[in-house]
Design an enzyme around this catalytic site. Structure first.
Site, PDB file in Angstrom:
ATOM      1  N   ASP A  49     -51.529   8.771  71.504  1.00 12.73           N
ATOM      2  CA  ASP A  49     -51.012   8.223  70.245  1.00 12.73           C
ATOM      3  C   ASP A  49     -49.545   7.854  70.428  1.00 12.73           C
ATOM      4  OD1 ASP A  49     -51.053   7.413  67.501  1.00 12.73           O
ATOM      5  OD2 ASP A  49     -50.029   9.265  66.963  1.00 12.73           O
ATOM      6  N   SER A  50     -49.054   7.055  69.498  1.00 18.07           N
ATOM      7  CA  SER A  50     -47.627   6.721  69.531  1.00 18.07           C
ATOM      8  C   SER A  50     -46.777   7.954  69.236  1.00 18.07           C
ATOM      9  CB  SER A  50     -47.335   5.651  68.475  1.00 18.07           C
ATOM     10  OG  SER A  50     -47.647   6.153  67.190  1.00 18.07           O
ATOM     11  N   GLY A 110     -46.083   0.611  64.739  1.00 20.86           N
ATOM     12  CA  GLY A 110     -46.543  -0.287  63.668  1.00 20.86           C
ATOM     13  C   GLY A 110     -45.612  -1.440  63.367  1.00 20.86           C
ATOM     14  N   CYS A 158     -54.904   6.079  67.946  1.00 23.54           N
ATOM     15  CA  CYS A 158     -53.844   5.300  67.313  1.00 23.54           C
ATOM     16  C   CYS A 158     -54.474   3.983  66.881  1.00 23.54           C
ATOM     17  CB  CYS A 158     -52.724   5.053  68.325  1.00 23.54           C
ATOM     18  SG  CYS A 158     -51.416   3.989  67.703  1.00 23.54           S
ATOM     19  N   GLU A 192     -42.737  11.302  61.585  1.00 24.70           N
ATOM     20  CA  GLU A 192     -42.154  11.590  62.908  1.00 24.70           C
ATOM     21  C   GLU A 192     -40.811  12.326  62.771  1.00 24.70           C
ATOM     22  OE1 GLU A 192     -43.165  10.943  66.275  1.00 24.70           O
ATOM     23  OE2 GLU A 192     -45.119  10.637  65.349  1.00 24.70           O
ATOM     24  N   CYS A 247     -54.674   5.063  59.805  1.00 28.01           N
ATOM     25  CA  CYS A 247     -53.602   5.436  60.739  1.00 28.01           C
ATOM     26  C   CYS A 247     -53.765   6.929  60.956  1.00 28.01           C
ATOM     27  CB  CYS A 247     -52.239   5.125  60.129  1.00 28.01           C
ATOM     28  SG  CYS A 247     -50.863   5.866  61.044  1.00 28.01           S
ATOM     29  N   HIS A 250     -51.747   9.155  61.629  1.00 21.74           N
ATOM     30  CA  HIS A 250     -50.718  10.003  61.013  1.00 21.74           C
ATOM     31  C   HIS A 250     -51.099  10.367  59.568  1.00 21.74           C
ATOM     32  CE1 HIS A 250     -48.138   8.771  64.356  1.00 21.74           C
ATOM     33  NE2 HIS A 250     -47.172   9.555  63.923  1.00 21.74           N
TER      34      HIS A 250
END
Ligand code: DGL
Length: 270
Positions: free
Chosen positions: A7-8, A40, A70, A162, A194, A196
């Site tokens: 994932d990012s 994104g 992701c 984040e 997403c 997240h």
């Protein structure tokens, strides 16, 4: 045997957690590209280059199969990776298809022609790059007809998560849900597109109201991975240990991950 999860940043941990619960004996190697999150707001070439770098690093951990946990990488880079980049003995899979199969009530790999499904008004919450790619609508059109998708680009939410600023993340989620409802007042289903966003799932549910069915990816991806590995046991790879890698600050990322997963997680430098 080990499977890679990419994932990012922190969002893929929602998928890792569900996979670890479903397949507790499977070693998992996680790569969070926290130094370059959010993806994104990046262009497709940039997302492709960063994703390939992470996938290669997971190969070094003995993973023949890597899940792009992701949506942004799945939307912007997966097709190019699968068609032009990946060597024959490796696999990279994305996270869109299990979600769309659940929404359209299809079994895994059901490739029958598109048909009418139970929902007709669907809200999609995703990053600006995922929304711009229209990959979700494209995949949906292969399987369903007559579904109206209203997409809301949720700028800022990944950055706030984040940074560990959950108060800001909550305010942003509520304002994005309001914006969506102005365009589509009564969605029947909402897609958290997403990885997240499950970290803010309760806020999405609360803002959307009880009549909206919320689809979130983690468990759907875990089920479909388990099914895939049963059919392709050769893709288990020769890695033996679970490992958490980050391009960001390992101490900071470990703290956030420990808080999100409610268990001790220690990241190493990628
Ligand atoms: N978890 C990623 C996704 O599912 C976040 C992308 C980003 O870094 O903006 O899209």
């Amino acid at each position: 045997m080990a499977v890679g999860i990419f994932d990012s940043g922190l969002g893929g941990l929602t998928v890792l957690d569900a996979v670890a619960k479903k397949l507790p004996d499977l070693p998992l190697a996680y790569y969070g590209d926290n130094a370059h999150a959010p993806y994104g707001v990046r262009d497709a070439d940039d997302v492709f280059d960063l994703t390939c770098k992470g996938v290669k690093r997971l190969w070094e951990e003995g993973c023949d199969l890597v899940i792009l946990a992701c949506n942004t990488a799945s939307a912007a880079a997966l097709r190019r990776i699968q068609e032009r980049w990946i060597p024959p003995q490796k696999r990279v899979l994305g996270v869109f298809v299990p979600l769309i199969e659940a929404l359209t009530e299809r079994d895994w790999g059901d490739n029958s022609p598109p048909r009418e499904v139970a929902v007709s008004n669907v809200a999609l919450f995703a990053t600006p790059a995922t929304v711009a790619s229209r990959a979700f609508q494209r995949e949906l059109a292969f399987r369903a007809i007559g579904v109206d998708v209203e997409a809301q680009a949720c700028g800022g939410v990944v950055d706030a998560i984040e940074e560990g600023d959950l108060i800001l993340a909550e305010a942003l989620v509520r304002s994005h849900v309001d914006a969506l409802k102005r365009k589509m007042p009564r969605p029947e289903a909402a897609i958290l597109g997403c990885t997240h966003y499950p970290l803010m799932e309760q806020v999405f549910r609360d803002a959307l109201g009880p009549e909206v069915k919320v689809f979130s990816q983690a468990n759907l991806v875990a089920d479909s991975l388990s099914d895939y590995l049963e059919r392709h046991p050769n893709m288990l790879g020769d890695g033996k240990a679970s490992v958490f890698l980050t391009t960001g600050d390992p101490a900071k990322v470990s703290d956030q991950a420990t808080r999100f997963l409610r268990r001790k997680v220690e990241f190493r430098p990628a």
